[in-house]
Design an enzyme around this catalytic site. Sequence first.
Site, PDB file in Angstrom:
ATOM      1  N   ASP A  56       1.164   4.616   2.065  1.00 24.55           N
ATOM      2  CA  ASP A  56       0.695   5.210   3.319  1.00 24.55           C
ATOM      3  C   ASP A  56       0.930   6.713   3.295  1.00 24.55           C
ATOM      4  O   ASP A  56       2.078   7.165   3.257  1.00 24.55           O
ATOM      5  CB  ASP A  56       1.436   4.583   4.500  1.00 24.55           C
ATOM      6  CG  ASP A  56       1.109   3.116   4.668  1.00 24.55           C
ATOM      7  OD1 ASP A  56      -0.076   2.799   4.855  1.00 24.55           O
ATOM      8  OD2 ASP A  56       2.033   2.291   4.597  1.00 24.55           O
ATOM      9  N   ASP A 105       0.850  -1.189   0.000  1.00 20.58           N
ATOM     10  CA  ASP A 105       0.000   0.000   0.000  1.00 20.58           C
ATOM     11  C   ASP A 105       0.884   1.237   0.000  1.00 20.58           C
ATOM     12  O   ASP A 105       2.066   1.172   0.360  1.00 20.58           O
ATOM     13  CB  ASP A 105      -0.885   0.041   1.250  1.00 20.58           C
ATOM     14  CG  ASP A 105      -1.834  -1.148   1.340  1.00 20.58           C
ATOM     15  OD1 ASP A 105      -2.111  -1.767   0.288  1.00 20.58           O
ATOM     16  OD2 ASP A 105      -2.282  -1.456   2.450  1.00 20.58           O
TER      17      ASP A 105
END
Length: 232
Positions: free
Chosen positions: A156, A154
């Site tokens: 962040d 991901d």
Amino acid sequence: MQALRRHQLVWLDEYAWHRVLAQASSTAPGLPAPSPQVQDCLAQWAQQAWPLVVTRQSAESAVRAPDGVLALGLAAPARWGRQPISVAASWPGVARQGAFPPAADIGPDLPAAAQAGWQRLCQGLARLGLPARVFGSYGWQRLTGMNYVHAASDVDLLIEAGTAAQADQAAALLRAAEAGPVRVDGELAFADGAAVAWREWLRFRAGQTDRILVKRLAGATLEDAGAWALTA
């Protein structure tokens, strides 16, 4: 020195690193021996003078006691098993403070299919005057050049949304960006140091939940709108 904030970076001086490495190589009675992998990772960090990140603090350290012990840490790259490593250092050992890279800087690190959408997101946040920085795998990789990111990583984001209205604007942009090939995670940070996950913020503001997890330097609590004064 600035007051501590979550996700802030600090660089230790040479003497502070010497103490950190000495602690990592010693064995306290009744405790397991430090991992050679952790020792090797910390030695590399010291040699390269890479930063550490501010983690959850005690109440005393959170208000910057001059001689207090700071709770710091790093996320180890793939070479050392991607494990979190905790570090304790004193305030006098902090040479300088800083921040993770701006969101726009990691564009070239993203998959090609995600770069155009990422640029639109960064431009939208910039138009709103909302500073955004990347922590997590992409942030550490940009800082160190080490291998952190993998296919399922991901992104962040830490977005400085000073007011509830600005947080709403930022969360709307993030929701629109969700259709992209890279999942965008992260937090909305407010002027008082509180932060919330942006997806939880959307649910909270939509009335889907009456409480939200609010993270601060000394811990996290579930709070409702009455307990947390939001500035519209």
